[in-house]
Design a protein around this motif. Structure first.
Motif, PDB file in Angstrom:
ATOM      1  N   PRO A  12       1.182  -1.379   8.914  1.00 27.73           N
ATOM      2  CA  PRO A  12       0.903   0.031   9.129  1.00 27.73           C
ATOM      3  C   PRO A  12      -0.579   0.269   9.385  1.00 27.73           C
ATOM      4  O   PRO A  12      -1.416  -0.498   8.962  1.00 27.73           O
ATOM      5  CB  PRO A  12       1.331   0.680   7.814  1.00 27.73           C
ATOM      6  CG  PRO A  12       1.331  -0.416   6.822  1.00 27.73           C
ATOM      7  CD  PRO A  12       1.569  -1.681   7.550  1.00 27.73           C
ATOM      8  N   ARG A 115      -3.631   2.788  -5.255  1.00 27.71           N
ATOM      9  CA  ARG A 115      -3.505   3.055  -3.805  1.00 27.71           C
ATOM     10  C   ARG A 115      -4.143   4.377  -3.420  1.00 27.71           C
ATOM     11  O   ARG A 115      -3.925   4.872  -2.322  1.00 27.71           O
ATOM     12  CB  ARG A 115      -2.044   3.059  -3.373  1.00 27.71           C
ATOM     13  CG  ARG A 115      -1.299   1.771  -3.629  1.00 27.71           C
ATOM     14  CD  ARG A 115      -2.019   0.623  -2.958  1.00 27.71           C
ATOM     15  NE  ARG A 115      -1.440  -0.651  -3.297  1.00 27.71           N
ATOM     16  CZ  ARG A 115      -0.635  -1.342  -2.503  1.00 27.71           C
ATOM     17  NH1 ARG A 115      -0.312  -0.885  -1.334  1.00 27.71           N
ATOM     18  NH2 ARG A 115      -0.171  -2.509  -2.877  1.00 27.71           N
TER      19      ARG A 115
ATOM     20  N   GLY B  96      -5.237  -3.644  -1.543  1.00 26.15           N
ATOM     21  CA  GLY B  96      -3.994  -4.080  -2.170  1.00 26.15           C
ATOM     22  C   GLY B  96      -4.362  -4.795  -3.450  1.00 26.15           C
ATOM     23  O   GLY B  96      -5.354  -5.530  -3.479  1.00 26.15           O
ATOM     24  N   ILE B 161       3.852  -6.509  -2.727  1.00 26.52           N
ATOM     25  CA  ILE B 161       3.482  -5.088  -2.855  1.00 26.52           C
ATOM     26  C   ILE B 161       2.011  -4.898  -2.477  1.00 26.52           C
ATOM     27  O   ILE B 161       1.652  -3.949  -1.777  1.00 26.52           O
ATOM     28  CB  ILE B 161       3.772  -4.582  -4.289  1.00 26.52           C
ATOM     29  CG1 ILE B 161       5.278  -4.498  -4.518  1.00 26.52           C
ATOM     30  CG2 ILE B 161       3.125  -3.216  -4.532  1.00 26.52           C
ATOM     31  CD1 ILE B 161       5.683  -4.189  -5.947  1.00 26.52           C
ATOM     32  N   ALA B 162       1.194  -5.834  -2.924  1.00 26.43           N
ATOM     33  CA  ALA B 162      -0.240  -5.737  -2.609  1.00 26.43           C
ATOM     34  C   ALA B 162      -0.489  -5.841  -1.105  1.00 26.43           C
ATOM     35  O   ALA B 162      -1.413  -5.235  -0.574  1.00 26.43           O
ATOM     36  CB  ALA B 162      -1.009  -6.818  -3.357  1.00 26.43           C
ATOM     37  N   LEU B 163       0.358  -6.610  -0.418  1.00 27.00           N
ATOM     38  CA  LEU B 163       0.156  -6.823   1.014  1.00 27.00           C
ATOM     39  C   LEU B 163       0.822  -5.760   1.885  1.00 27.00           C
ATOM     40  O   LEU B 163       0.615  -5.723   3.094  1.00 27.00           O
ATOM     41  CB  LEU B 163       0.721  -8.192   1.417  1.00 27.00           C
ATOM     42  CG  LEU B 163      -0.037  -9.418   0.919  1.00 27.00           C
ATOM     43  CD1 LEU B 163       0.753 -10.682   1.224  1.00 27.00           C
ATOM     44  CD2 LEU B 163      -1.408  -9.480   1.568  1.00 27.00           C
ATOM     45  N   LEU B 164       1.622  -4.916   1.274  1.00 24.09           N
ATOM     46  CA  LEU B 164       2.493  -4.011   2.035  1.00 24.09           C
ATOM     47  C   LEU B 164       1.717  -3.158   3.034  1.00 24.09           C
ATOM     48  O   LEU B 164       2.172  -2.922   4.151  1.00 24.09           O
ATOM     49  CB  LEU B 164       3.266  -3.117   1.042  1.00 24.09           C
ATOM     50  CG  LEU B 164       4.431  -2.331   1.601  1.00 24.09           C
ATOM     51  CD1 LEU B 164       5.492  -3.249   2.187  1.00 24.09           C
ATOM     52  CD2 LEU B 164       5.054  -1.474   0.497  1.00 24.09           C
ATOM     53  N   ASN B 165       0.563  -2.688   2.624  1.00 19.75           N
ATOM     54  CA  ASN B 165      -0.196  -1.773   3.493  1.00 19.75           C
ATOM     55  C   ASN B 165      -1.239  -2.502   4.337  1.00 19.75           C
ATOM     56  O   ASN B 165      -2.132  -1.862   4.873  1.00 19.75           O
ATOM     57  CB  ASN B 165      -0.878  -0.693   2.650  1.00 19.75           C
ATOM     58  CG  ASN B 165      -1.764  -1.275   1.565  1.00 19.75           C
ATOM     59  OD1 ASN B 165      -1.515  -2.378   1.105  1.00 19.75           O
ATOM     60  ND2 ASN B 165      -2.790  -0.559   1.168  1.00 19.75           N
ATOM     61  N   ASP B 166      -1.090  -3.841   4.458  1.00 14.64           N
ATOM     62  CA  ASP B 166      -2.022  -4.633   5.253  1.00 14.64           C
ATOM     63  C   ASP B 166      -3.457  -4.314   4.851  1.00 14.64           C
ATOM     64  O   ASP B 166      -4.262  -3.846   5.671  1.00 14.64           O
ATOM     65  CB  ASP B 166      -1.807  -4.333   6.744  1.00 14.64           C
ATOM     66  CG  ASP B 166      -2.581  -5.310   7.613  1.00 14.64           C
ATOM     67  OD1 ASP B 166      -2.761  -6.456   7.188  1.00 14.64           O
ATOM     68  OD2 ASP B 166      -3.033  -4.906   8.690  1.00 14.64           O
TER      69      ASP B 166
END
Lengths: 318, 322
Positions: A12, A115, B96, B161-166
Motif C-alpha cells: 500500500p 501505527r 512496522g 503484521i509489521a510488514l503489512l503496510n510496507d
C-alpha cells in the motif's frame, strides 16, 4: 519463509489510519468474538422464560378477554422491556470490558497505537463500536418482544383482537420506555469503560462493572436502615444520588402515569393511575425527571472523564 | 520482485546518509529512576541497526518512546525527520513494529489478525495480505486460529503484521524468539532483503551472534545511557587476544604478566594463556616467549566477538558500565 518472495507491487501507499478505519477494525474484531454473539443471545433469555411462565398461568385467558386486557398487555410489554434493560446491561458490561480490556490484556493495543492511532481516538472508536453493537440486540429484542407478545397473546386469547384494547398512549409510552433503556445502556457502557481503563485488565473491569450496580442497590437498602435508625432524612436523601436506583426508577418518572383498569375482589373493576414498570431498588425521596436526568448525565460525564482522561494521560506499558 | 533464494549474494545493506530514526537527549524517568538517560541515536536508511543492552538497560522503553506508546520525560525522537510526539499520525504509519512478544488476537485466525490491522490502516488489499502471509511462511495455516499456533508461528505472524503496510522503518524486538534454526536463517535473509530495498531495520536482540551476523551498526546501552555506537567491525576490530599454548603455562604467564602489555593476561582452565602482544603483533609475542625460554606449541589470534564486546562494555550485564 524460505519459498516466499517479497514485492512492493501490492504494497500500500503510505497509509494513515482514520477514525473510520479504526472503527472498521474494532467492529471487525468485536464481531469475530464469540462472546458478542453468545452474550447477545443469552441476554434475551429471561423474556421467553417470563412469557412461558405467563402462558402457564391459568388466569391469563381471563385477563386477556376481560375488560382490562389493554392495561394487562401494556404491563406485560413493560415487564419485557424491564427485563431487556436489566439483562442487556449485563451483556454490555461483558462486551465493553472485552472490547476495551482485551487489547490491554493481550497487548494488542500497541499494534494499533504504534501505527499512529491516537489513544483517545482508539477509545472513542471502541465506544462507538460498543454502542453500535448494543443497538443491534436492542432492536432485535424489541422486535422479538412484540412478536412473542403478539403470538402468546393471540394463542392464549384465541384471537388477535385483544390487542385492539391497548391504550392509546401505548406506543408513545413504549418509545419513552425504550428511551430510558438507551440512557441506561449508555451509562452502563461508560461505567464499564471507566472501570476497564482504570484497571487496564478484563478481570478488574468485569469485577468492578458487575459489583457496581449490586453495590449501590444494596447500599440503597442500607441507607434506608440508617435513616430509620437515626431518624435523619439526610440518609434517605442520598438514595436519590445513586446511579443504580436512579436508572431503575427512570421509567417511572419519565413515562406518564397511565390509567389502568383492574379487577376488584367483588368481581367488578376499578381504574387506577399506575406508573411504568420498574425493577430493583428505587430512591426513597421523590424528585422530578430533571433531577434524574441531570444526575445520570453527571455520572456519565464522570465515567467518560475518567476513561478518556486516564487514556490520554497514561503511557501504554502493556 | 526479489527472489529470497538469491539473497545470500546480496550486499548487506544500502545504507544512505538519510537519518530515519534519531533520538536527541532522550530521557524517560519513572519517579526518580531514569529508565533512559540522555540517549542520542542516529539510524540511517538501509541499515540493519542492532540495539543491545542488558535486561533493564532501557531498550524497550526507548522503542516504546519511538513508537509513541510512552511519552518522553524530555528530549526528542524523530522518525523520518518528524517528531514522533508531535506528528505521530504522520510518521508512525510508516513504521512496522514487533515489540517483545507478538501481540495477537488468539481467537481469530492468522489471516483475520492481518485483516483487522488492515482495516485500521485502510487500503490494505487481500493480495498484500496473501503476500505477507507467504513471506513469513504462514499461507498454509492462515485460516487456523492463532491460539493453535506455536511460538515461532506467532512470531512470524507478528512480523507479517509489521510488514503489512510496507514500512520504511521496521522495529523488531527479539525477532528470533521462538524461531527454529531454519526460521532464524530465513528471518535473517528477509531482513537483509528488506534492507537491500532501502528499508531500515532496527533490531533489539539478546542473540548477539545473530546480531553480529546481520547488523551493519550496533548501539549498546546500559542503565539508560549509550555506551557505544559503531559498526560491528569497528567494535570487534583491535580487541582480540592471542591464545598461547606452551609447555609450562604458569611460568610463562608469570613472565608475561610482568610486561606492561601483558598485565591482563590470564590462564584458562585448559592451561591456555590468553594475552595481548607487544605492539599488538603476534611476531613480537613469539619473540618474547622464545627469548624468555618458552617455545610455544601454538599461537593464534582470536578476534573479539560481539558478545565479548558486549560483556566487556556492560561489565557482564550486571548493570555497571566500565
Amino acid at each position: 519463509m524460505a519459498s516466499a518472495t517479497l514485492t512492493t507491487a501490492s504494497a500500500p501507499e503510505t497509509l494513515k489510519p482514520s477514525f473510520l478505519g479504526v472503527l472498521r477494525g474494532e467492529w471487525f474484531k468485536a464481531l469475530h468474538q464469540r462472546l458478542t454473539w453468545i452474550g447477545a443471545v443469552l441476554a434475551y433469555g429471561p423474556v421467553p422464560v417470563y412469557l412461558l411462565f405467563l402462558v402457564a398461568t391459568p388466569s391469563v385467558k381471563t385477563a386477556l378477554l376481560g375488560s382490562y386486557a389493554g392495561s394487562y398487555l401494556n404491563t406485560v410489554v413493560q415487564r419485557e422491556l424491564t427485563l431487556n434493560r436489566v439483562f442487556i446491561g449485563f451483556f454490555l458490561m461483558a462486551l465493553t470490558v472485552s472490547v476495551i480490556g482485551m487489547d490491554y490484556q493481550q497487548g494488542t493495543i500497541r499494534i494499533v497505537l504504534s501505527r499512529g492511532v491516537g489513544r483517545v481516538q482508539l477509545l472513542a472508536a471502541k465506544l462507538v463500536t460498543i454502542l453500535g453493537l448494543a443497538l443491534i440486540p436492542l432492536v432485535s429484542y424489541l422486535l422479538l418482544d412484540f412478536l412473542l407478545t403478539y403470538g402468546v397473546g393471540t394463542a392464549a386469547a384465541g384471537t388477535s383482537r385483544v390487542f385492539n384494547a391497548l391504550p392509546t398512549s401505548f406506543w408513545s409510552d413504549t418509545w419513552l420506555y425504550v428511551g430510558t433503556i438507551l440512557i441506561s445502556m449508555v451509562a452502563t457502557i461508560l461505567m464499564a469503560a471507566a472501570a476497564t481503563v482504570i484497571g487496564r485488565s478484563m478481570q478488574f473491569g468485569m469485577a468492578v462493572a458487575l459489583l457496581f450496580f449490586p453495590a449501590d442497590n444494596i447500599g440503597n437498602t442500607f441507607l434506608a436502615l440508617i435513616a430509620g435508625f437515626t431518624h435523619q432524612q439526610f440518609w434517605a436523601n442520598i438514595s436519590a444520588y445513586l446511579l443504580g436506583p436512579l436508572l431503575n426508577s427512570l421509567p417511572a418518572v419519565l413515562v406518564p402515569l397511565h390509567t389502568m383498569t383492574v379487577p376488584t375482589k367483588e368481581g367488578g373493576v376499578r381504574t387506577v393511575q399506575v406508573a411504568a414498570e420498574t425493577l430493583g431498588a428505587s430512591p426513597f425521596v421523590s424528585y422530578d425527571a430533571t433531577h434524574y436526568l441531570v444526575m445520570i448525565l453527571l455520572y456519565c460525564l464522570v465515567f467518560a472523564g475518567l476513561a478518556f482522561g486516564l487514556t490520554w494521560r497514561r503511557d501504554v506499558l502493556e | 520482485m526479489i527472489d529470497m533464494q538469491s539473497t545470500a549474494a546480496m550486499p548487506r545493506a544500502r545504507a544512505s546518509s538519510e537519518t530515519v530514526l534519531r533520538t536527541r537527549d532522550l530521557v524517560k524517568r519513572y519517579g526518580e529512576r531514569p529508565a533512559v538517560n540522555g540517549l542520542n541515536l542516529d539510524v540511517r536508511r538501509g541499515e540493519i541497526f542492532g540495539f543491545l543492552g542488558p535486561n533493564g538497560a532501557g531498550k524497550t522503553t526507548t522503542i516504546r518512546m519511538a513508537l509513541g506508546l510512552i511519552t518522553p520525560t524530555s528530549g526528542s525522537v524523530e522518525i523520518l525527520g518528524q517528531d514522533v510526539v508531535v506528528h505521530r499520525d504522520k510518521v508512525l504509519p510508516r513504521v512496522g513494529a514487533l515489540i517483545e512478544q507478538p501481540a495477537l488476537h488468539l481467537y481469530m485466525s492468522g489471516r483475520d489478525n492481518l485483516r483487522a490491522v488492515g482495516a485500521i490502516l485502510g487500503g490494505v488489499s487481500n493480495q498484500r495480505i496473501e503476500e505477507v502471509l507467504s513471506l513469513v511462511g504462514l499461507a498454509a495455516r492462515q485460516k487456523d486460529r492463532v491460539r493453535t499456533y506455536s511460538l515461532g508461528m506467532k512470531q512470524r505472524l507478528g512480523v507479517a503484521i509489521a510488514l503489512l503496510n510496507d514500512p520504511d522503518l521496521l522495529v523488531l524486538d527479539e525477532p528470533a524468539n521462538g524461531l527454529d534454526p531454519a526460521g532464524i536463517v530465513e528471518m535473517r535473509d528477509l531482513l537483509r532483503q528488506l534492507a537491500a530495498q532501502g528499508k531500515t531495520v532496527f533490531i533489539s536482540s539478546h542473540v548477539l551472534a545473530e546480531v553480529q551476523q546481520i547488523c551493519t551498526r550496533v548501539a549498546i546501552i546500559n542503565l539508560g545511557r549509550l555506551v557505544t555506537e559503531s559498526t560491528v567491525e569497528g567494535l570487534t576490530r583491535g580487541h582480540g587476544e592471542f591464545i598461547v599454548r606452551v609447555e609450562n603455562p604458569t611460568a610463562a604467564l608469570a613472565q608475561i604478566q610482568r610486561q606492561p602489555w601483558g598485565a591482563q593476561a590470564k590462564l584458562d582452565g585448559d592451561g591456555v594463556i590468553h594475552t595481548a602482544a607487544p605492539n599488538g603483533q603476534g611476531r613480537y609475542l613469539t619473540r618474547f616467549l622464545v627469548e624468555a625460554g618458552f617455545y610455544p606449541d601454538q599461537i593464534t589470534y582470536q578476534e573479539e566477538s560481539l558478545e565479548d564486546v558486549f560483556l566487556r562494555l556492560t561489565n557482564g550485564s550486571n548493570g555497571e558500565v566500565r
